[in-house]
Design a protein around this motif. Structure first.
Motif, mmCIF file in Angstrom:
data_model
loop_
_atom_site.group_PDB
_atom_site.id
_atom_site.type_symbol
_atom_site.label_atom_id
_atom_site.label_comp_id
_atom_site.label_asym_id
_atom_site.label_seq_id
_atom_site.Cartn_x
_atom_site.Cartn_y
_atom_site.Cartn_z
ATOM 1 N N UNK A 17 4.288 -2.588 1.339
ATOM 2 C CA UNK A 17 3.760 -3.763 0.481
ATOM 3 C C UNK A 17 2.485 -3.358 0.513
ATOM 4 N N UNK A 18 1.568 -3.149 -0.857
ATOM 5 C CA UNK A 18 0.015 -2.814 -0.950
ATOM 6 C C UNK A 18 -0.434 -3.885 -1.094
ATOM 7 N N UNK A 19 -1.681 -4.136 -0.413
ATOM 8 C CA UNK A 19 -2.522 -5.409 -0.533
ATOM 9 C C UNK A 19 -3.549 -5.239 -1.179
ATOM 10 N N UNK A 20 -4.036 -4.187 -1.353
ATOM 11 C CA UNK A 20 -5.227 -3.811 -1.985
ATOM 12 C C UNK A 20 -5.299 -3.960 -3.581
ATOM 13 N N UNK A 29 -7.655 3.371 7.848
ATOM 14 C CA UNK A 29 -8.370 3.869 9.072
ATOM 15 C C UNK A 29 -7.855 3.639 10.402
ATOM 16 N N UNK A 30 -6.860 2.648 10.337
ATOM 17 C CA UNK A 30 -6.076 2.162 11.589
ATOM 18 C C UNK A 30 -4.781 1.714 11.302
ATOM 19 N N UNK A 31 -3.635 2.199 12.017
ATOM 20 C CA UNK A 31 -2.315 1.620 11.877
ATOM 21 C C UNK A 31 -2.090 0.914 13.120
ATOM 22 N N UNK A 32 -1.664 -0.609 13.105
ATOM 23 C CA UNK A 32 -1.295 -1.285 14.228
ATOM 24 C C UNK A 32 0.323 -1.412 14.002
ATOM 25 N N UNK A 47 -4.884 -1.114 8.426
ATOM 26 C CA UNK A 47 -6.127 -1.689 8.060
ATOM 27 C C UNK A 47 -7.147 -0.681 7.666
ATOM 28 N N UNK A 48 -8.189 -0.887 6.833
ATOM 29 C CA UNK A 48 -9.108 -0.328 6.326
ATOM 30 C C UNK A 48 -10.418 -0.014 7.313
ATOM 31 N N UNK A 49 -11.468 0.676 6.821
ATOM 32 C CA UNK A 49 -12.503 0.893 8.026
ATOM 33 C C UNK A 49 -13.364 -0.408 8.133
ATOM 34 N N UNK A 50 -13.164 -1.503 7.577
ATOM 35 C CA UNK A 50 -13.805 -2.774 7.620
ATOM 36 C C UNK A 50 -12.880 -3.786 8.301
ATOM 37 N N UNK A 51 -11.693 -3.388 8.688
ATOM 38 C CA UNK A 51 -10.728 -4.222 9.308
ATOM 39 C C UNK A 51 -9.885 -5.086 8.519
ATOM 40 N N UNK A 52 -10.038 -4.717 7.203
ATOM 41 C CA UNK A 52 -9.011 -5.683 6.172
ATOM 42 C C UNK A 52 -7.737 -4.922 6.285
ATOM 43 N N UNK A 53 -6.885 -5.877 6.185
ATOM 44 C CA UNK A 53 -5.212 -5.515 5.984
ATOM 45 C C UNK A 53 -5.078 -4.985 4.604
#
Length: 78
Positions: A17-20, A29-32, A47-53
């Motif tokens: 599911x793409x949220x951008x 930048x990060x996968x949780x 999440x991207x580098x700014x912490x947005x999902x």
């Protein structure tokens, strides 16, 4: 209402599911990884580098997502 892009690979039984914004390509930048025991499967939050999902990967998607969403998803296995 906002349209969200969803892709589904039936062979892998995996959905994303793409949220951008559809015209913006964002790098993850990060996968949780969510605790598989707690959610009954594997779900990864990207999440991207700014912490947005920016996206959600769902493995064993056939049991985790509603069928109407899988039916409407862009197929990657055809």
């Amino acid at each position: 209402m906002t349209n969200v892009r969803v892709t589904y690979d039936g062979e892998a039984n995996a959905a994303y599911v793409y949220l951008n914004h559809p015209e913006v390509r964002q790098r993850v930048a990060h996968t949780y990884p969510c605790d598989p025991a707690a959610v009954g499967g594997m779900i990864n939050l990207d999440f991207d580098k700014d912490g947005r999902l920016v996206g959600i990967e769902v493995l064993d998607a056939g049991t985790k997502l509603p069928q109407y969403l899988l039916d409407a998803a862009e197929r990657l296995d055809t």
